[in-house]
Structure formats: structure tokens, C-alpha cells
Design a protein around this motif. Structure first.
Motif, mmCIF file in Angstrom:
data_model
loop_
_atom_site.group_PDB
_atom_site.id
_atom_site.type_symbol
_atom_site.label_atom_id
_atom_site.label_comp_id
_atom_site.label_asym_id
_atom_site.label_seq_id
_atom_site.Cartn_x
_atom_site.Cartn_y
_atom_site.Cartn_z
ATOM 1 N N GLU A 1 -27.901 -10.284 -1.919
ATOM 2 C CA GLU A 1 -28.853 -11.338 -2.257
ATOM 3 C C GLU A 1 -29.358 -11.144 -3.681
ATOM 4 N N THR A 2 -29.356 -12.208 -4.440
ATOM 5 C CA THR A 2 -29.810 -12.112 -5.831
ATOM 6 C C THR A 2 -31.318 -11.970 -5.931
ATOM 7 N N ALA A 3 -32.036 -12.442 -4.902
ATOM 8 C CA ALA A 3 -33.503 -12.417 -4.968
ATOM 9 C C ALA A 3 -34.075 -11.024 -4.752
ATOM 10 N N GLN A 4 -33.320 -10.142 -4.086
ATOM 11 C CA GLN A 4 -33.842 -8.819 -3.749
ATOM 12 C C GLN A 4 -33.593 -7.851 -4.905
ATOM 13 N N THR A 5 -34.261 -8.080 -5.999
ATOM 14 C CA THR A 5 -34.019 -7.266 -7.198
ATOM 15 C C THR A 5 -34.472 -5.829 -7.027
ATOM 16 N N THR B 1 -19.433 -2.746 -12.561
ATOM 17 C CA THR B 1 -18.612 -3.206 -13.671
ATOM 18 C C THR B 1 -18.617 -4.720 -13.825
ATOM 19 N N GLU B 2 -19.033 -5.462 -12.772
ATOM 20 C CA GLU B 2 -19.022 -6.912 -12.886
ATOM 21 C C GLU B 2 -19.898 -7.534 -11.811
ATOM 22 N N ILE B 3 -20.598 -8.635 -12.202
ATOM 23 C CA ILE B 3 -21.351 -9.473 -11.269
ATOM 24 C C ILE B 3 -20.753 -10.866 -11.327
ATOM 25 N N ILE B 4 -20.370 -11.413 -10.167
ATOM 26 C CA ILE B 4 -19.702 -12.705 -10.116
ATOM 27 C C ILE B 4 -20.488 -13.617 -9.173
ATOM 28 N N PRO B 5 -20.908 -14.809 -9.634
ATOM 29 C CA PRO B 5 -21.575 -15.742 -8.712
ATOM 30 C C PRO B 5 -20.612 -16.180 -7.613
ATOM 31 N N THR B 6 -21.136 -16.498 -6.456
ATOM 32 C CA THR B 6 -20.317 -16.994 -5.349
ATOM 33 C C THR B 6 -20.614 -18.464 -5.105
ATOM 34 N N SER B 7 -19.861 -19.050 -4.200
ATOM 35 C CA SER B 7 -20.083 -20.453 -3.858
ATOM 36 C C SER B 7 -21.306 -20.645 -2.976
ATOM 37 N N THR B 8 -21.890 -19.547 -2.488
ATOM 38 C CA THR B 8 -23.098 -19.611 -1.672
ATOM 39 C C THR B 8 -24.299 -19.306 -2.553
ATOM 40 N N PRO B 9 -25.197 -20.243 -2.768
ATOM 41 C CA PRO B 9 -26.363 -19.992 -3.633
ATOM 42 C C PRO B 9 -27.166 -18.802 -3.137
ATOM 43 N N GLY B 10 -27.624 -17.980 -4.085
ATOM 44 C CA GLY B 10 -28.456 -16.835 -3.752
ATOM 45 C C GLY B 10 -27.695 -15.589 -3.391
ATOM 46 N N ILE B 11 -26.350 -15.631 -3.433
ATOM 47 C CA ILE B 11 -25.542 -14.458 -3.095
ATOM 48 C C ILE B 11 -24.563 -14.201 -4.235
ATOM 49 N N GLU C 1 -13.967 -15.604 -0.086
ATOM 50 C CA GLU C 1 -15.286 -14.977 0.016
ATOM 51 C C GLU C 1 -15.644 -14.730 1.482
ATOM 52 N N PRO C 2 -16.354 -13.612 1.756
ATOM 53 C CA PRO C 2 -16.675 -13.265 3.141
ATOM 54 C C PRO C 2 -18.029 -13.791 3.617
ATOM 55 N N ILE C 3 -18.509 -14.884 3.029
ATOM 56 C CA ILE C 3 -19.751 -15.521 3.450
ATOM 57 C C ILE C 3 -19.402 -16.941 3.860
ATOM 58 N N ASP C 4 -19.802 -17.341 5.074
ATOM 59 C CA ASP C 4 -19.404 -18.665 5.548
ATOM 60 C C ASP C 4 -20.487 -19.250 6.435
ATOM 61 N N ASN C 5 -20.406 -20.583 6.632
ATOM 62 C CA ASN C 5 -21.381 -21.323 7.429
ATOM 63 C C ASN C 5 -20.732 -21.903 8.668
ATOM 64 N N ALA C 6 -21.553 -22.107 9.705
ATOM 65 C CA ALA C 6 -21.087 -22.729 10.944
ATOM 66 C C ALA C 6 -22.220 -23.534 11.548
ATOM 67 N N CYS C 7 -21.859 -24.531 12.346
ATOM 68 C CA CYS C 7 -22.823 -25.327 13.105
ATOM 69 C C CYS C 7 -22.609 -25.107 14.595
ATOM 70 N N ILE C 8 -23.703 -25.143 15.339
ATOM 71 C CA ILE C 8 -23.602 -25.025 16.791
ATOM 72 C C ILE C 8 -22.724 -26.158 17.325
ATOM 73 N N GLY C 9 -21.785 -25.792 18.195
ATOM 74 C CA GLY C 9 -20.960 -26.794 18.840
ATOM 75 C C GLY C 9 -19.760 -27.242 18.055
ATOM 76 N N SER C 10 -19.585 -26.763 16.799
ATOM 77 C CA SER C 10 -18.424 -27.121 15.995
ATOM 78 C C SER C 10 -17.534 -25.908 15.806
ATOM 79 N N VAL C 11 -16.224 -26.130 15.851
ATOM 80 C CA VAL C 11 -15.278 -25.029 15.685
ATOM 81 C C VAL C 11 -15.411 -24.453 14.281
#
Length: 910
Positions: free
Chosen positions: A44-48, A70-80, A147-157
Motif C-alpha cells: 500500500e502506498t499510503a502506509q509510508t 531498486t525500483e517502484i512501479i505503479p500498478t493498475s490498482t490505485p493505492g498499490i 499483477e497479483p491483485i484482482d477484484n471480484a463481485c459476489i455471485g460472478s465468476v
């Protein structure tokens, strides 16, 4: 007394893995032990306050070092953000090393770990094989493109694919594992996301593609999921990479996007273009949503011929109206040849809930690149040899990695005109035999060629050629991976038939002294025999040998036919009489002598009668037969004469030289003969060639043992009784009877065998004469250890094979509590096992929440009083332990298969 939970103020690690790469020069013997490791974390970027500018890596060879970021790379998930920590290291020798790191701490409230997840360190490992590159080539661990961060909704595959690839072309396999809190120490409270209370649906990982499918989440929250990516080279395991990832499940109403592709598996010949369209849409129910579409995989990272996915997305990717169409294109080359597939991972993401990144759908496409087939294969007959030649240059012969080794030449009699499939390489199992000794690459007149001199007159030979390529070590030339091409098209050729050929060796009657065999042959082809060079008279000599043989010295002349001119009529059949066809097979040969010469024209090709044999068994007979003939027998008709009958009936037709006739009556006589159906595959020779065996009679008998019972053994530990009481040290032997296992209902006795040493021969300890008794209590002479088997005996005395062997060891018990109160009140003041039996020693360590060692012992009784190694009393809180338990077993003292680990609540009131 109130006990406050242990909570840290900052949360941090969400996902990560370790990548290991060979960094040294594989061709330099002085620089082959150096590797570079990259620790990858997603935080998390907020937990400095808990951001790590460095981490400690454990190299697995007894050393550890701090690695700076050696490197910091933004991800497609905001805040990570993605953090990379890279460092190189030189190992002392080749071998397998387990690299790991540990960082405090994970995020709070991970549902499938528990409310205390914030107090559990984050740790992953990679088991890496530093192989000798001179023998095996260089090795780099698997790498992951998604990236190993992903989203899901209840009831959706929910679907996810890590986009794993191996730059060395090694094959990959995937499986779930348990996340760890210390190097190789699994989190005891972890369960798979679909297994917590109230969760729904199935959760699976495809072991070949790595595609993860959860159908479907049922409870909102944050979940962690760990899986292993294993690499194999020529079937030998090399590396195991563990990725620990996170899934955010939201109580949202959204269906993931849909990805449309024509096919998921593609095979191409090196040099061809792989091109296909990908269409991504939002479901019809999500009319307002937009989408972005990406692709990843190893082909995009190739230096010389990278794949493209066009039109190129904006940077950063922007959502676009659906349907969204992209085109994948990859110009393959000979460098891309591999036994393993390339995987392209397609990812479509919508802009619907959960915010801010929506739902994703992932699909994978596998692409296999194979060597091209040799082209323009031709065959020509020259005297008594056949020359096969094909096009030069070969399409990949100048390639350096993989290297071109040459060609293998394959042959069969008669045609198998299959059309080679792009995914099917080589010729193994297709009826061809390799006739070249290794790889060949001889050239003549600008074409590759091979001479086949192991040929016989009158036969039709068909050929195919396969190219062979390999990855080799540059310094020594050792091959560590081979690739076969698609087979060439087939070419067939027939040799001149200037000699007579046998076509029939047919048993007319079976007897010890009056057996008869009909022998026939065809005369030489008039267009193949040069009568000017081979003038008359023409003498045909028929010879016979006892048995199935081609040995010239075994044959004796039995008939001669002579004509002054080649065109004169001459007999082509002979009935051989007064033979012992009951006991023997017979072989024949026909030879042509011209111009009163003493040596025959060409070499004769003997043929034998079909010899039938077999053995009786319970209510069945097993028939087998053999023959030695110059033609190809393609099938066999089996005939049977029933007890009391006078004629034979056709029973079946088979392609193999064996057959079991079942459902017979024991004690009755059944007689058989076999009729072979064959062909020379030559146009002017009659086909099929029908030749019968002798008659053969058998009487089925009950010589079949019953099937073994299924054995079960219940030991003292299974019964839950006190293992320290001698009267309890007996084993209960029970079994499922043979009748229930396989239907054998003629069992009359059971015999129980036992050995105290699993490597020694078992001894009979009991015989149970009643089939109604299915239990026996046995007290071994020395403790309870030993191995049991049981057999069944039928009314005819046939004893079954031994049953499954069940071995009883000392059943060690080591049961630990999860809390104690070292407050000096004399009650529960020490952390000790609740159950302890047959334990020799332990290697037991206790850590605080920061991963610091506070206590260790080898005493299986532990007796921890709540003090640290310095003798200082520790505060109340949650501690965790790991340990190895050494058990007294059947084969001596050995470490338990699984280490012990868990949590301890230390409650003192301080």
C-alpha cells in the motif's frame, strides 16, 4: 482478566514472489555459479511508516543479506505499488537452493487467514536449481507477467491467470499451496477462499495453464491465495516459485467482460505467422460500461521478433466503448521452436464496480512452434538398394538456438498415408521403424540423401523423414533438449520382383503323422526378370524346415519343378503330407535356379505356418500364435469348435496375435484354429493371403486364485486409548471379504501374515476357517509395530495374492495446546503437550510477532515458562511456533512428514 489482541498500527504487504535468474556466463567454467534474485512485493502506498527501502533475503546456502529497493512501479490498482529488490549472489557449488524473505507485516482482516492476519508476517520462497550448464544448460526460474491483485463481485465468476512463462522453454505446472509466515512455515489458520464459513462455489487452478477460476465468491472481503509454479526440463523438476496474491471481493452487481477468440490452442511451423483477432465486450446487461484489453506473455518479450497486439493501448490504458477489437500477430522463427507451449494471457477489464478498477476476465491462448518438415522426399531403386533424397537446404539448418542436428529416416512396408498434423511431431507409434543410425545429413547433387540397403526383392517400402533439432551447451556440445519435426510426406517404392514369392503356408489338417500343409507361390514378374541375362532352363526348388526358422541350413529339398522356357506353364502349389502338424510348425522356401547354375537367383524369403498355442484358466482359455512370413499379416480370424460339435464356427477377428475366450465351462474340451489375413501390398500379387494354423484343443480348469481381501488395521492410536498401557498394545485386523471386493464366492479360508520388519518375509500368524469371521486381534511380540497382509483360499486350494499391506508403526502422538497462563498459581504454568507418545525429541522454536526467536528446545515435553532466551518474562500476547518432531517409527527415529506450527496465547496478566 481482559486480554487485548495484538494489533499493529500499519498494514503493508498484499502480494509477492521471488524471481531467480542465472547471471553468470554459462559457457565460462569460472563464472557459472552467479545468480540474481529479485524480491517482488505489492504494498500500500499510503502506509509510508512501514514502507521498506530494503529487505533481507535468505539465499539458502547459510547466508543472508539486506537488499536495497531498486525500483517502484505503479500498478493498475490505485493505492498499490510494485516494489523490486534485486541483488546478485555467488553460490559455493551447483545444487538446489531455497531463497526466501520475511517481512512484517500482512494487511489486517484477511478473511481466509483471520482477524489476526495483521500480526502475521508475509513470507514467500522460491526453490531454485543451480544446474551445471555444461550438462543441462542455464536455468532461470519461472516469471509472471500478470499483477497479483484482482477484484471480484459476489455471485460472478472470477478468473485469474498469472501469465507464467519460462525463458528457458521449460514446461510449467501449477497447484495451490498455503501462504507462509516464515520461510516454508505455513499459516495454520489459512483455508482456501471458498472454504470459509458461508463461502460458496468451487475454486480450481488448471495445472497446465495456471488459469484460476472461482465460481463464485459468496462473502465480501479481502482474500489471499497462494500457488506454486513448478518448472520441469525433460520431465525432471527444477524450480518451484510461490506467489502469494490477493483478491478483493465486493458486494457488487456486475458481470465480468467477455473475451471472444477463435481457438485457445494453436500449433504452427517455425517461420509461419500467428495472427488472430481478440474481441472484448461487456455483457448485454452492462450496457453503459467501457473496456480496456491487454495481452501479455513471453512472445512479447522476445528480442528479435516480439509479438504485437494492435492497435496499441494508450498509456496508461484508457477505457473504450465495446466491442473492443485487437489483433495479435507474431512472426515465428526457428529460434522459437520448443517442446513447450507459449502462453498468451488476454485480460479485459470493465469500468464498472467494484471501484476503482472494475472486474476482469482472463483467457489464455497456447501456441506451440514446431520444426518444419523436410520437403520434396523422393525414392529411387538402384540394384538391390533404395536411395531416399530430399530438399536442401532445410528451412532451419542454419539456426543456432536450437541447433540443427540432422535427419532421421523411417520406413514401413506398405503405405500409411496419414496427413501429418501440425501438433504431432516425430513418428514414434505410427507403424514406422527408424532405419538411420542416428541423425544423417549427407549431401549429393545438392540434396540430402540416405541409402537403404536392407531391402528384399518384390517388397513395397514406404519412407518418411524427420528433422531433429536440439538445445546444446555451447562449450561442450552436450544436448539437454531435443525437438523432432513434423514428418515429411510419405514416398513409396517397390523393388523388382524377379524371384518367386511364397503366398501360402496353409495347414489343411492336423495330426501326429498325417498332417497336411498346402504351400503356394507366385512366379517372378516377367517384366522384372531379364531372360536374356538369365536363360533357361528354369528350375524351381521347394524346401522345408521343421519349426519357424529362416536359417538356410535347416531346409531340405522336397519338390522340384523345371521348364525349358520362362513362359512355359509350371506348378505353383504343393501339398506337403505325412507331417506332424500337431507338434510342429513348418517353414518353407522357394528358390529359382537358371541356366543350370548351382546358386539360386536372389535370396529366398522363407515363410512358416501359423503356430497356435495357449493355456487354460478358470472358465476361459488364452490363445496366442506366431508366424514368420515375408508378407504382412494385418488381422486374424479365430474359429472355435464347441464341446460335442463336429464343425468350427467363426468366433472373432483380431489384429493382435492373442485372444481370450471366456464364459466357458470348466472340464469341457474346446478346439480352435486361427486364419491369418495378410498381404504383400503389391498390386500384382493376390490379396488377402489366407493361411490357417493347426487345430489346438484345451480344457478350462479352475486354476485361478480368488482376489485378495481388502485389509484394514486399527492400532492403539486409532482407537484413542492410552498408548502407555501394555494391555492396549494390540492391533485389530479387519477385512472386506473377497466376495464383496470382486464377487469371488468360493472362498473358504483366510490367512493372516505378519512381519515386524517391512523388508522381511511375512509369517503366517493366524488362519481363519470361517468366512463369517472378519476380525482378528493380534498382539505383536515387540510393541505394536509391524506389517500385515491377508490372503483368501478357495475350495480348490488356490490362494490369492497378498492383500494390500498395512504397516503399523508406533503411532506417535504430539498434541499441543493453544494457550497457557505462566502466572505462578501452579495451574497451567508451563506450555507442555496435551498428548505425548513415541516421540524421541523435537527441534522446537517460538517467535514473537516480529519474528524474533524467544525460546527453543529439543525436549519433547517443552516446558516453556513464558520467558525469553535471556530469562526475562514476556508480556501477554500471541506467539507462534514451528518445529520438527522426531518420532520412533518402524524404521527407526525419523522426522515427521509435516512440521508442527501454530499460535500460542501467552496470558500472564502483566
Amino acid at each position: 482478566m481482559t486480554v487485548l489482541p495484538l494489533v499493529l498500527t500499519g498494514t503493508h504487504n498484499r502480494a509477492g514472489e521471488i524471481i531467480v535468474e542465472a547471471e553468470g556466463d554459462c559457457n565460462n567454467v569460472n563464472d557459472q555459479l552467479r545468480v540474481c534474485a529479485t524480491i517482488i512485493t505489492y504494498t500500500e502506498t499510503a502506509q509510508t511508516e512501514v514502507d521498506r527501502d530494503s529487505l533481507e533475503i535468505i539465499w539458502g546456502d547459510g547466508t543472508r543479506e539486506m537488499i536495497g529497493r531498486t525500483e517502484i512501479i505503479p500498478t493498475s490498482t490505485p493505492g498499490i505499488q510494485r516494489n523490486e529488490y534485486r541483488m546478485c549472489h555467488r553460490y559455493p557449488s551447483f545444487g538446489r537452493y531455497v531463497l526466501s524473505f520475511q517481512d512484517v507485516n500482512r494487511v489486517r482482516n484477511v478473511r481466509n487467514i483471520g482477524a489476526q492476519s495483521v500480526n502475521i508476517p508475509f513470507s514467500v520462497f522460491t526453490s531454485y536449481s543451480l544446474v551445471n550448464p555444461i550438462v543441462n544448460g542455464c536455468n532461470t526460474s519461472p516469471q509472471l507477467s500478470q499483477e497479483p491483485i484482482d477484484n471480484a463481485c459476489i455471485g460472478s465468476v472470477w478468473t485469474h491467470n498469472p501469465g507464467a512463462f519460462d525463458v528457458d522453454g521449460d514446461s510449467l505446472a501449477f497447484e495451490f499451496t498455503t501462504p507462509t509466515f516464515a520461510p516454508r512455515a505455513p499459516i495454520p489458520s489459512y483455508v482456501l477462499p471458498n472454504q470459509i464459513n458461508g463461502a460458496t462455489g468451487s475454486l480450481e487452478i488448471n495445472p497446465r495453464t495456471g488459469q484460476i477460476t472461482w465460481d463464485s465468491p459468496g462473502i465480501p472481503g479481502e482474500y489471499n491465495l497462494a500457488f506454486m509454479v513448478k518448472s520441469f526440463r525433460n520431465g525432471i523438476p527444477l524450480d518451484t516459485l510461490v506467489r502469494d496474491m490477493q483478491v478483493f471481493v465486493d458486494d457488487c452487481s456486475n458481470d465480468p467482460p467477455v473475451i471472444e477468440i477463435d481457438r485457445e490452442e494453436i500449433c504452427v511451423v517455425a517461420g509461419e505467422v500467428v495472427e488472430f483477432d481478440v474481441v472484448a465486450t461487456a455483457p448485454l446487461s452492462d450496457t453503459e460500461q467501457e473496456i480496456f484489453l491487454t495481452a501479455s506473455g513471453r512472445p512479447f518479450d522476445l528480442a528479435d521478433n516480439p509479438a504485437t497486439f494492435t492497435p496499441v493501448n494508450a498509456n496508461p490504458p484508457a477505457y473504450e466503448p465495446d466491442p473492443l477489437r485487437r489483433r495479435f500477430r507474431w512472426q515465428t522463427t526457428c529460434n522459437d521452436i520448443s517442446n513447450q507451449e507459449y502462453f498468451i494471457v488476454l485480460r479485459a477489464v470493465d469500468d464498472g464496480p467494484p471501484r476503482p478498477s472494475g472486474l476482469a476476465t482472463l483467457r489464455s491462448v497456447s501456441i506451440r512452434v514446431v520444426p518444419p518438415p523436410p520437403e520434396d522426399v523422393r525414392a529411387a531403386v538402384e540394384d538391390e538398394e533404395i536411395t531416399i533424397n530430399w530438399e536442401s537446404p532445410y528451412a532451419c539448418e542454419d539456426n543456432a538456438n536450437p541447433d540443427f542436428l540432422g535427419f532421421t529416416v523411417w520406413r514401413r512396408e506398405g503405405s500409411n498415408s496419414f496427413v501429418p498434423d501440425t501438433c504431432e511431431t516425430g513418428l514414434a507409434g505410427r507403424g514406422y521403424t527408424q532405419i538411420s543410425d542416428g541423425e544423417v545429413s549427407d549431401l549429393a547433387d545438392g540434396r540430402y540423401f540416405f541409402i537403404d540397403d536392407d531391402v528384399e526383392r518384390g517388397r513395397t517400402y514406404c519412407y518418411r523423414v524427420v528433422a531433429v533439432m536440439a538445445r546444446i551447451t555451447q562449450s561442450t556440445g552436450f544436448i539437454f533438449e531435443e525437438f523432432e519435426s513434423i514428418p515429411s510426406q510419405e514416398v513409396c517404392v517397390q523393388l523388382a520382383r524377379d524371384i518367386p514369392l511364397l503366398t501360402k503356408v496353409d495347414v489343411l489338417s492336423t495330426g501326429a503323422t498325417d498332417g497336411q500343409i498346402d504351400v503356394c507361390w507366385v512366379l517372378p514378374d516377367p517384366l522384372s526378370l531379364d531372360t536374356l541375362q538369365n536363360p533357361g532352363p528354369y528350375r524351381y526348388v521347394l524346401s522345408r524346415a521343421v519349426g519357424q526358422t529362416t536359417e538356410p541350413g535347416a531346409f531340405s529339398e522336397i519338390a522340384t519343378y523345371t521348364s525349358p522356357f520362362f513362359g512355359d506353364a509350371v506348378d505353383t502349389c504343393y501339398t506337403d503330407q505325412n507331417l506332424d502338424t500337431e507338434a510342429n510348425a513348418y517353414s518353407y522356401r522357394i528358390e529359382l535356379f537358371v541356366n543350370n547354375e548351382n546358386e539360386p537367383l536372389g535370396e529366398a524369403q522363407p515363410a512358416s505356418s501359423v503356430r497356435l498355442g495357449g493355456s487354460p484358466t478358470d472358465r476361459a482359455v488364452d490363445l496366442t500364435w506366431t508366424e514368420q512370413v515375408p508378407w504382412t499379416n494385418e488381422s486374424y480370424d479365430v474359429f472355435r469348435r464347441l464341446p460335442g460339435a463336429t464343425t468350427y464356427d467363426s468366433l472373432t477377428t483380431v489384429s493382435e496375435a492373442s485372444f481370450r475366450d471366456s464364459e466357458l465351462v470348466n472340464g469341457e474340451t474346446y478346439c480352435y484354429f486361427v486364419r491369418a489375413r495378410g498381404s504383400y501390398n503389391v498390386d500384382d500379387i493376390p490379396s488377402p493371403l489366407l493361411n490357417r494354423s493347426q487345430e489346438f484343443c484345451l480344457v478350462p480348469i479352475d486354476n485361478v486364485s480368488p482376489c485378495p481381501p481388502q485389509l484394514m488395521v486399527e492400532s492403539v492410536c486409532d482407537r484413542g486409548v492410552d498408548c502407555t498401557v501394555d494391555e492396549n498394545l494390540f492391533n485389530i485386523i479387519e477385512w472386506v471379504p473377497s466376495g464383496e471386493v470382486c464377487g469371488d464366492d468360493d472362498v473358504v479360508t483366510y490367512r493372516i501374515y505378519f512381519t515386524a520388519d517391512s523388508s522381511a518375509a511375512p509369517a503366517l500368524v493366524a488362519q481363519v476357517e470361517s468366512t463369517d469371521i472378519l476380525r482378528f486381534d493380534h498382539t505383536p511380540p515387540d510393541g505394536i509395530v509391524g506389517c500385515y497382509t491377508i490372503t483368501a483360499v478357495d475350495a480348490n486350494g488356490n490362494e490369492s495374492l497378498p492383500s494390500n499391506q498395512v504397516c503399523v508403526t508406533n503411532c506417535p502422538i504430539y498434541d499441543l495446546p493453544n494457550a497457557f497462563t505462566p502466572n505462578g498459581d501452579g495451574d497451567n504454568d508451563f506450555f507442555v503437550p496435551r498428548g505425548l507418545c513415541f516421540i524421541e525429541r523435537v527441534e522446537f522454536k517460538i517467535f514473537n510477532r516480529w519474528g524474533q526467536l524467544v525460546f527453543e528446545t529439543q525436549d519433547p515435553g517443552i516446558r516453556w515458562n513464558g520467558e525469553n532466551l535471556a530469562g526475562e518474562s514476556l508480556p501477554s500476547g500471541t506467539y507462534y511456533y514451528v518445529g520438527t518432531v522426531f518420532e520412533r517409527r518402524l524404521d527407526g527415529v525419523a522426522a515427521s512428514e509435516e512440521p508442527v506450527s501454530g499460535y500460542i496465547e501467552l496470558i500472564t496478566g502483566r
